[in-house]
Design a protein around this motif. Structure first.
Motif, mmCIF file in Angstrom:
data_model
loop_
_atom_site.group_PDB
_atom_site.id
_atom_site.type_symbol
_atom_site.label_atom_id
_atom_site.label_comp_id
_atom_site.label_asym_id
_atom_site.label_seq_id
_atom_site.Cartn_x
_atom_site.Cartn_y
_atom_site.Cartn_z
ATOM 1 N N GLY A 62 0.691 -1.300 -0.006
ATOM 2 C CA GLY A 62 -0.035 -0.015 0.150
ATOM 3 C C GLY A 62 0.894 1.262 0.117
ATOM 4 O O GLY A 62 0.496 2.241 -0.658
ATOM 5 N N ARG B 246 1.126 4.412 -2.931
ATOM 6 C CA ARG B 246 0.882 5.583 -2.764
ATOM 7 C C ARG B 246 2.214 6.404 -3.384
ATOM 8 O O ARG B 246 2.018 7.460 -3.758
ATOM 9 C CB ARG B 246 0.510 6.021 -1.139
ATOM 10 C CG ARG B 246 -0.636 5.544 -0.630
ATOM 11 C CD ARG B 246 -0.603 5.293 0.657
ATOM 12 N NE ARG B 246 0.023 5.948 1.762
ATOM 13 C CZ ARG B 246 0.523 5.598 2.796
ATOM 14 N NH1 ARG B 246 0.191 4.288 3.321
ATOM 15 N NH2 ARG B 246 1.218 6.207 3.709
ATOM 16 N N PHE C 46 -5.858 1.997 -7.218
ATOM 17 C CA PHE C 46 -6.101 2.136 -5.960
ATOM 18 C C PHE C 46 -6.307 0.541 -5.025
ATOM 19 O O PHE C 46 -6.766 0.276 -4.144
ATOM 20 C CB PHE C 46 -7.526 2.817 -5.586
ATOM 21 C CG PHE C 46 -7.550 4.175 -6.234
ATOM 22 C CD1 PHE C 46 -6.690 5.164 -5.937
ATOM 23 C CD2 PHE C 46 -8.451 4.220 -7.074
ATOM 24 C CE1 PHE C 46 -6.721 6.190 -6.624
ATOM 25 C CE2 PHE C 46 -8.607 5.604 -7.749
ATOM 26 C CZ PHE C 46 -7.634 6.574 -7.412
ATOM 27 N N SER C 47 -5.896 -0.434 -6.027
ATOM 28 C CA SER C 47 -6.083 -1.830 -5.673
ATOM 29 C C SER C 47 -5.112 -2.189 -4.503
ATOM 30 O O SER C 47 -5.763 -2.995 -3.612
ATOM 31 C CB SER C 47 -5.938 -2.618 -6.945
ATOM 32 O OG SER C 47 -4.348 -2.562 -7.527
ATOM 33 N N LEU D 89 -4.179 -0.383 -1.825
ATOM 34 C CA LEU D 89 -3.962 0.612 -0.912
ATOM 35 C C LEU D 89 -4.735 -0.150 0.437
ATOM 36 O O LEU D 89 -5.681 -0.832 0.325
ATOM 37 C CB LEU D 89 -4.897 2.031 -1.322
ATOM 38 C CG LEU D 89 -4.419 3.004 -2.241
ATOM 39 C CD1 LEU D 89 -5.212 4.338 -2.608
ATOM 40 C CD2 LEU D 89 -3.066 3.328 -1.600
ATOM 41 N N ILE E 111 -7.397 -0.471 3.333
ATOM 42 C CA ILE E 111 -8.653 -0.099 3.439
ATOM 43 C C ILE E 111 -8.814 1.052 3.933
ATOM 44 O O ILE E 111 -9.801 1.915 3.692
ATOM 45 C CB ILE E 111 -9.649 -1.273 4.113
ATOM 46 C CG1 ILE E 111 -9.300 -2.702 3.078
ATOM 47 C CG2 ILE E 111 -10.764 -0.900 4.126
ATOM 48 C CD1 ILE E 111 -10.097 -3.771 3.753
ATOM 49 N N LYS F 144 -7.834 3.937 1.489
ATOM 50 C CA LYS F 144 -8.161 4.229 0.302
ATOM 51 C C LYS F 144 -9.154 5.338 -0.304
ATOM 52 O O LYS F 144 -9.067 5.804 -1.146
ATOM 53 C CB LYS F 144 -9.279 2.763 -0.316
ATOM 54 C CG LYS F 144 -9.350 2.403 -1.534
ATOM 55 C CD LYS F 144 -10.063 1.321 -1.992
ATOM 56 C CE LYS F 144 -10.503 1.329 -3.532
ATOM 57 N NZ LYS F 144 -10.969 -0.119 -3.733
ATOM 58 N N ASP F 145 -10.328 5.216 0.618
ATOM 59 C CA ASP F 145 -11.130 6.347 -0.005
ATOM 60 C C ASP F 145 -10.494 7.724 0.383
ATOM 61 O O ASP F 145 -10.820 8.474 -0.643
ATOM 62 C CB ASP F 145 -12.460 6.428 1.341
ATOM 63 C CG ASP F 145 -13.415 5.234 1.047
ATOM 64 O OD1 ASP F 145 -13.351 4.509 -0.031
ATOM 65 O OD2 ASP F 145 -14.277 4.922 1.814
ATOM 66 N N ARG G 117 -8.149 7.996 -2.678
ATOM 67 C CA ARG G 117 -8.710 8.082 -4.314
ATOM 68 C C ARG G 117 -9.260 9.371 -4.509
ATOM 69 O O ARG G 117 -9.153 10.022 -5.491
ATOM 70 C CB ARG G 117 -9.672 7.073 -4.518
ATOM 71 C CG ARG G 117 -10.890 7.062 -3.408
ATOM 72 C CD ARG G 117 -11.628 5.837 -3.902
ATOM 73 N NE ARG G 117 -12.896 5.890 -2.955
ATOM 74 C CZ ARG G 117 -13.857 4.839 -3.094
ATOM 75 N NH1 ARG G 117 -13.723 3.754 -4.048
ATOM 76 N NH2 ARG G 117 -14.658 4.715 -2.374
ATOM 77 N N THR H 75 -10.180 0.037 -13.355
ATOM 78 C CA THR H 75 -10.479 -0.143 -12.523
ATOM 79 C C THR H 75 -11.650 -1.426 -12.193
ATOM 80 O O THR H 75 -12.420 -1.498 -13.095
ATOM 81 C CB THR H 75 -11.351 1.221 -11.458
ATOM 82 O OG1 THR H 75 -11.698 0.417 -10.152
ATOM 83 C CG2 THR H 75 -12.616 1.491 -11.856
ATOM 84 N N ASP I 19 -15.849 3.162 -7.414
ATOM 85 C CA ASP I 19 -14.771 4.359 -7.806
ATOM 86 C C ASP I 19 -15.078 4.837 -9.253
ATOM 87 O O ASP I 19 -14.981 5.937 -9.516
ATOM 88 C CB ASP I 19 -13.302 3.654 -7.987
ATOM 89 C CG ASP I 19 -12.593 3.344 -6.754
ATOM 90 O OD1 ASP I 19 -13.092 3.613 -5.801
ATOM 91 O OD2 ASP I 19 -11.775 2.588 -6.748
#
Length: 338
Positions: free
Chosen positions: A141, A145, A165-166, A168, A170, A173-174, A177, A195, A200
């Motif tokens: 993750g 980034r 974002f796969s 990242l 949890i 993630k929000d 993104r 995606t 997303d």
């Protein structure tokens, strides 16, 4: 003049008879954000590589800022200089620190801008304290980034992201993104991302392209793709949906039987969120709750009416066997084209 234009683009891999990308045509304007969705093997990543000049198109052409984009068979170094692509394998330089990876794409700018942009991106992607570590010392993750920060560093005219974002965490993630999209919009970037997460695609895009077997089967605004899918493939791809024949539709919603719009043989389609629970006017429209699943924000119900099962959402919990009357606004019902 479109910022990006694809005309009858097809692509094949050696030894394969079927096209990985099959006769794709679309335009994208500057500053637009497009997401590409579809099942595994539908051609999403291959299309992204052709757009970026990392794969050759077997047929058709890609034009970027009205200039032809050519693949590796025409270029010593694959890729177009105005297009940046972040692939799933991240491509961070393993022997360099994170700050060196990000700064590499800024080396052509004055030092003041480099410092300002580096600090901004490190803060944006929560990389503080990791700047002097190498990619191998970071989690998946954290590497994701760092790769996103590197991709955004030089403000490319067109940015291509493959499953960005796969990997990242949890919890982040929000946040990440939305920061990526917000930054892209602020910089005026044109962005295309592949995606598997339809949430997303719906929440971040100006347009969605749905691929199946190398073709784009639907490309439109997110709300149109979600509410008015062209076929069952697109409908099911974006989550729970009700697809009924007109006869079954009339069993569930008897009031629609007098509406001439719903006569014929085409299948009808509507989302669970469009169905409401109402007070019964007669016993004929009563359904029986078969299942009630708690989803956090609401409950997902399955209700059987006259042998037809309908999915809907509710803010209240019901038990199996409860009897409910359902209604829907006619404008919420869509006919599938295929």
């Amino acid at each position: 003049m479109p910022f990006l234009s694809l005309s009858n683009v097809s692509g094949k891999y050696p030894g394969q008879s079927l096209a990985a990308v099959d006769n794709v045509t679309f335009d994208l304007q500057e500053g637009e954000i497009l997401s590409i969705v579809g099942e595994n093997g539908s051609g999403k990543t291959t299309l992204l590589k052709i757009i970026g000049g990392f794969e050759d198109a077997a047929e058709g052409e890609v034009r970027f800022m009205d200039k032809l984009v050519t693949g590796p068979s025409h270029n010593l170094v694959p890729g177009h200089p105005g297009i940046k692509m972040l692939a799933q394998n991240l491509r961070l330089m393993p022997k360099h620190t994170i700050i060196e990876n990000i700064g590499y794409n800024l080396r052509g700018y004055v030092q003041e801008f480099q410092d300002e942009r580096l600090n901004h991106l490190i803060d944006l992607f929560r990389l503080s304290g990791l700047e002097h570590k190498r990619p191998g010392e970071l989690s998946g993750g954290q590497q994701q980034r760092a790769a996103l920060a590197s991709a955004l560093a030089e403000e490319p005219a067109l940015l291509l992201l493959d499953e960005p974002f796969s990997s990242l965490d949890i919890m982040l993630k929000d946040e990440i993104r939305y920061k990526v999209i917000r930054q892209a919009r602020k910089d005026g970037d044109t962005l295309i991302f592949v995606t598997h997460d339809v949430k997303d695609a719906l929440s971040l895009s100006d347009k969605i392209a749905v691929m199946r077997e190398g073709k784009i089967v639907q490309m439109d605004k997110p709300q149109t793709v979600y509410e008015k899918p062209v076929d069952e493939y697109v409908a099911y791809l974006f989550g729970n949906v009700n697809i009924l024949s007109p006869d079954d539709l009339f069993k569930v919603f008897p009031d629609l039987g007098n509406d001439p719009r719903f006569s014929g043989s085409q299948k009808t389609c509507f989302r669970p969120g469009r169905v409401s629970i109402c007070k019964p006017e007669n016993k004929m429209c009563m359904g029986v709750v078969m299942d009630c699943a708690y989803m956090g924000d609401n409950y997902e119900l399955e209700v059987e009416v006259e042998g037809v099962t309908v999915k809907l959402n509710s803010n209240e919990r019901y038990r199996s066997g409860d009897r409910l009357c359902l209604k829907i606004h006619p404008d919420s019902i869509h006919f599938l084209e295929v």
